[in-house]
Design a protein around this motif. Sequence first.
Motif, PDB file in Angstrom:
ATOM      1  N   LYS A 187      28.247  17.059  87.827  1.00 27.72           N
ATOM      2  CA  LYS A 187      29.304  18.076  87.833  1.00 27.72           C
ATOM      3  C   LYS A 187      30.027  18.222  89.171  1.00 27.72           C
ATOM      4  CE  LYS A 187      27.772  20.943  83.931  1.00 27.72           C
ATOM      5  NZ  LYS A 187      26.623  20.145  83.450  1.00 27.72           N
ATOM      6  N   PRO A 188      29.324  18.406  90.296  1.00 23.22           N
ATOM      7  CA  PRO A 188      30.092  18.526  91.553  1.00 23.22           C
ATOM      8  C   PRO A 188      30.831  17.251  91.928  1.00 23.22           C
ATOM      9  CG  PRO A 188      27.719  18.480  91.980  1.00 23.22           C
ATOM     10  CD  PRO A 188      27.888  18.646  90.503  1.00 23.22           C
ATOM     11  N   ILE A 189      30.296  16.093  91.538  1.00 24.50           N
ATOM     12  CA  ILE A 189      30.981  14.833  91.831  1.00 24.50           C
ATOM     13  C   ILE A 189      32.266  14.740  91.015  1.00 24.50           C
ATOM     14  CG2 ILE A 189      30.790  12.319  91.682  1.00 24.50           C
ATOM     15  CD1 ILE A 189      27.776  12.643  92.227  1.00 24.50           C
ATOM     16  N   ALA A 190      32.166  15.032  89.711  1.00 21.70           N
ATOM     17  CA  ALA A 190      33.353  15.001  88.858  1.00 21.70           C
ATOM     18  C   ALA A 190      34.371  16.051  89.277  1.00 21.70           C
ATOM     19  CB  ALA A 190      32.940  15.202  87.401  1.00 21.70           C
ATOM     20  N   ALA A 191      33.890  17.248  89.625  1.00 18.26           N
ATOM     21  CA  ALA A 191      34.810  18.308  90.042  1.00 18.26           C
ATOM     22  C   ALA A 191      35.578  17.911  91.296  1.00 18.26           C
ATOM     23  CB  ALA A 191      34.043  19.607  90.289  1.00 18.26           C
ATOM     24  N   THR A 192      34.892  17.305  92.259  1.00 19.80           N
ATOM     25  CA  THR A 192      35.562  16.846  93.478  1.00 19.80           C
ATOM     26  C   THR A 192      36.662  15.855  93.154  1.00 19.80           C
ATOM     27  OG1 THR A 192      33.563  17.191  94.818  1.00 19.80           O
ATOM     28  CG2 THR A 192      35.191  15.611  95.656  1.00 19.80           C
ATOM     29  N   ALA A 193      36.366  14.911  92.258  1.00 26.36           N
ATOM     30  CA  ALA A 193      37.361  13.914  91.871  1.00 26.36           C
ATOM     31  C   ALA A 193      38.552  14.559  91.170  1.00 26.36           C
ATOM     32  CB  ALA A 193      36.718  12.862  90.968  1.00 26.36           C
ATOM     33  N   ILE A 194      38.293  15.545  90.328  1.00 20.34           N
ATOM     34  CA  ILE A 194      39.364  16.229  89.592  1.00 20.34           C
ATOM     35  C   ILE A 194      40.252  17.026  90.548  1.00 20.34           C
ATOM     36  CG2 ILE A 194      39.789  18.101  87.944  1.00 20.34           C
ATOM     37  CD1 ILE A 194      37.274  17.023  86.413  1.00 20.34           C
ATOM     38  N   LEU A 195      39.652  17.712  91.519  1.00 21.67           N
ATOM     39  CA  LEU A 195      40.445  18.458  92.497  1.00 21.67           C
ATOM     40  C   LEU A 195      41.309  17.516  93.339  1.00 21.67           C
ATOM     41  CD1 LEU A 195      37.830  21.092  93.743  1.00 21.67           C
ATOM     42  CD2 LEU A 195      39.598  21.367  91.987  1.00 21.67           C
ATOM     43  N   ALA A 196      40.743  16.365  93.701  1.00 21.39           N
ATOM     44  CA  ALA A 196      41.533  15.382  94.463  1.00 21.39           C
ATOM     45  C   ALA A 196      42.683  14.839  93.630  1.00 21.39           C
ATOM     46  CB  ALA A 196      40.623  14.242  94.925  1.00 21.39           C
ATOM     47  N   GLU A 197      42.436  14.628  92.335  1.00 18.04           N
ATOM     48  CA  GLU A 197      43.491  14.151  91.439  1.00 18.04           C
ATOM     49  C   GLU A 197      44.597  15.193  91.308  1.00 18.04           C
ATOM     50  OE1 GLU A 197      44.658  11.047  88.450  1.00 18.04           O
ATOM     51  OE2 GLU A 197      43.496  11.153  90.311  1.00 18.04           O
ATOM     52  N   ALA A 198      44.205  16.473  91.257  1.00 18.10           N
ATOM     53  CA  ALA A 198      45.206  17.543  91.184  1.00 18.10           C
ATOM     54  C   ALA A 198      46.048  17.591  92.454  1.00 18.10           C
ATOM     55  CB  ALA A 198      44.505  18.881  90.962  1.00 18.10           C
ATOM     56  N   ASP A 199      45.415  17.382  93.596  1.00 15.84           N
ATOM     57  CA  ASP A 199      46.153  17.379  94.858  1.00 15.84           C
ATOM     58  C   ASP A 199      47.196  16.268  94.899  1.00 15.84           C
ATOM     59  OD1 ASP A 199      45.329  19.590  96.200  1.00 15.84           O
ATOM     60  OD2 ASP A 199      44.073  18.560  97.663  1.00 15.84           O
ATOM     61  N   LYS A 200      46.912  15.154  94.220  1.00 19.75           N
ATOM     62  CA  LYS A 200      47.852  14.031  94.184  1.00 19.75           C
ATOM     63  C   LYS A 200      48.916  14.210  93.112  1.00 19.75           C
ATOM     64  CE  LYS A 200      44.826  10.743  93.567  1.00 19.75           C
ATOM     65  NZ  LYS A 200      44.219   9.388  93.466  1.00 19.75           N
ATOM     66  N   GLY A 201      48.811  15.274  92.312  1.00 22.66           N
ATOM     67  CA  GLY A 201      49.772  15.500  91.243  1.00 22.66           C
ATOM     68  C   GLY A 201      49.453  14.751  89.964  1.00 22.66           C
ATOM     69  N   GLY A 202      48.220  14.222  89.872  1.00 19.63           N
ATOM     70  CA  GLY A 202      47.844  13.470  88.679  1.00 19.63           C
ATOM     71  C   GLY A 202      47.400  14.332  87.515  1.00 19.63           C
ATOM     72  N   LEU A 203      47.159  15.609  87.790  1.00 15.65           N
ATOM     73  CA  LEU A 203      46.835  16.574  86.737  1.00 15.65           C
ATOM     74  C   LEU A 203      47.057  17.968  87.307  1.00 15.65           C
ATOM     75  CD1 LEU A 203      43.819  17.994  87.425  1.00 15.65           C
ATOM     76  CD2 LEU A 203      43.037  15.752  86.719  1.00 15.65           C
ATOM     77  N   TYR A 204      46.970  18.966  86.441  1.00 21.64           N
ATOM     78  CA  TYR A 204      47.164  20.354  86.860  1.00 21.64           C
ATOM     79  C   TYR A 204      45.969  21.175  86.401  1.00 21.64           C
ATOM     80  CZ  TYR A 204      51.856  18.820  87.869  1.00 21.64           C
ATOM     81  OH  TYR A 204      52.930  18.128  88.396  1.00 21.64           O
ATOM     82  N   LEU A 205      45.468  21.998  87.299  1.00 23.54           N
ATOM     83  CA  LEU A 205      44.259  22.752  87.001  1.00 23.54           C
ATOM     84  C   LEU A 205      44.489  23.860  85.993  1.00 23.54           C
ATOM     85  CD1 LEU A 205      42.818  22.918  90.632  1.00 23.54           C
ATOM     86  CD2 LEU A 205      42.077  21.433  88.749  1.00 23.54           C
ATOM     87  N   ASP A 206      45.747  24.169  85.696  1.00 20.04           N
ATOM     88  CA  ASP A 206      46.021  25.160  84.658  1.00 20.04           C
ATOM     89  C   ASP A 206      46.237  24.512  83.282  1.00 20.04           C
ATOM     90  OD1 ASP A 206      48.472  24.009  85.135  1.00 20.04           O
ATOM     91  OD2 ASP A 206      49.531  25.890  85.571  1.00 20.04           O
ATOM     92  N   TRP A 207      46.046  23.195  83.189  1.00 19.62           N
ATOM     93  CA  TRP A 207      46.077  22.555  81.871  1.00 19.62           C
ATOM     94  C   TRP A 207      45.030  23.193  80.967  1.00 19.62           C
ATOM     95  CZ3 TRP A 207      46.397  16.557  83.038  1.00 19.62           C
ATOM     96  CH2 TRP A 207      47.727  16.235  83.335  1.00 19.62           C
ATOM     97  N   LEU A 208      45.374  23.335  79.714  1.00 14.40           N
ATOM     98  CA  LEU A 208      44.509  24.054  78.775  1.00 14.40           C
ATOM     99  C   LEU A 208      43.491  23.129  78.123  1.00 14.40           C
ATOM    100  CD1 LEU A 208      47.156  26.313  76.990  1.00 14.40           C
ATOM    101  CD2 LEU A 208      45.777  26.827  79.019  1.00 14.40           C
ATOM    102  N   LEU A 209      42.301  23.686  77.885  1.00 15.66           N
ATOM    103  CA  LEU A 209      41.300  22.937  77.133  1.00 15.66           C
ATOM    104  C   LEU A 209      41.821  22.596  75.743  1.00 15.66           C
ATOM    105  CD1 LEU A 209      37.991  24.829  78.070  1.00 15.66           C
ATOM    106  CD2 LEU A 209      39.001  22.805  79.142  1.00 15.66           C
TER     107      LEU A 209
END
Length: 377
Positions: free
Chosen positions: A95-117
Motif C-alpha cells: 500500500k505505501p509503495i503503490a500510494a507513493t507511485a500514485i501521488l508521483a503520477e498525480a504530480d506529473k499530471g497522469g491522473l487526478y486524486l479527485d477521480w471517482l472510484l
Amino acid sequence: MTGKGLLSGIFISLIAILLPLGNIAAAAEEIDMESYQKFGSFLSDFRKEKSIRALTAVIVKDGEIVWEQALGTSDDESDVPATMDTTFGIASVTKPIAATAILAEADKGGLYLDWLLANDPRWEDFCGWFSTSGIPFGGGGKDSDGTVIEPVDCERKLSLSDSLNMRVNGAVGSAFVYNPMTYARIDRAIEGAGGRPLRAIVRDNVLKKAGMENVALGWHDPEGGSALRLLAPPFTVQEDGRDIKASHSDDDFRAAAGIRASARHVAQFDIALDSGKLLSADWMARIFSDDTLPLRGDYRWGWFAQDWQGKRLYWHSGWEPDRYSAIYLKIPKQKLSLILLANNENLWWGNPLSAAEIHKSPVAAEFLKTFASPDRR
C-alpha cells in the motif's frame, strides 16, 4: 532525564574523555552493535516460538542499511536457507509503495486524486453488495475493540483520495477505517478514467527510481525478474505448532497487495523515499508531518500514523492470512526504519480497523524499546 539516560550520558562522556576523538564514533557504533545483537537474538527466539520458516529483517538508519538478518529456511525440507535475497509476498506493505507511485503520477499530471472510484464500471454493483455485506468495513459493525464502524456510503462521490486515506466509511469527515477492499479497486478507477495501468505507474515512479530490480508486481508481471524464483513459499501454522506448506494466492497485483520482494527491496524504497527521489518535498512534508493526531492515530496516503512516547511513528503491516506477514515501521525524526518479512502470518498482531497500534506488536515493541526509547535521539 531518566536514571538510565543519565548513566548513558555519563558513559558517553567518559568515552569522549578517555578516547581520541576519532574513536568516539567507533565506540558509539559498538554500543549500537550490542543493541543490534540483542534485537537479532529476540527475532531468532520469536521465529522459533511462532514457527516461522523464513524471517528476514533490515534496519535502515540515516539513509543506509546498518543491520540485516536472515533466519530459517524458505522450504519444508530445511535445505534452502533464507538469505537477504529471499523474496516474500509483502501483502499490504504494498500500500505505501503503490500510494507513493500514485501521488508521483498525480504530480506529473497522469491522473487526478479527485477521480471517482465510480469511474470503474463495476463499482456500482460492487458497492451495492459491499455496503450491505456482513464485512465490518463494508456493511458496518463493530471493531475488535467495540468501536462502531459505519458502512460504506455508496451515495457519496468517493474518490481516489478518500480511498488512499481510508475515508470511505461513514460521512465526509469521519475518522479513518482501514478498508483494504476499496483500496484494492484503486487501479480499476484509474484505468476507468483513462490513466495508465498501475503496474506501469509503480514500476516507473518507484521501482526504477529506487533501483528495485527483480521485484514482481503480481504473478503476471513480465518484468518480475527472479522474484518468483527466489520466493519463499507460504506456510500455515496448525494449532499444535506444526506448519504445512500453503497454496499461493491467485490474486494478481492491486494497490492493496501483490508485490513479491525482499526486505532489501523494501529498504531500497525507504532510502529512496527519504532521499527525495520519489516524492516532492511538499508531499513528504504533507505525509510525514508533525500535526496533532487523533487519539487513535490516523491513516494518510498509504500510511498508518501514531504517536508513541513522544515519537511519531509511520508504519504499515502486511497480513495475508495463512500465508505471509510483514512489518514496515518508520521513525522519521530518528531517520530510522525497520522492515520484517515472514512466510507465515505470525508477524501479525491483530491491529484494529479503526486505530493505529503498532506498539502492541511484540516485535515492534522490542524494536521501539531497544532503538527508540525516549532517551534515544
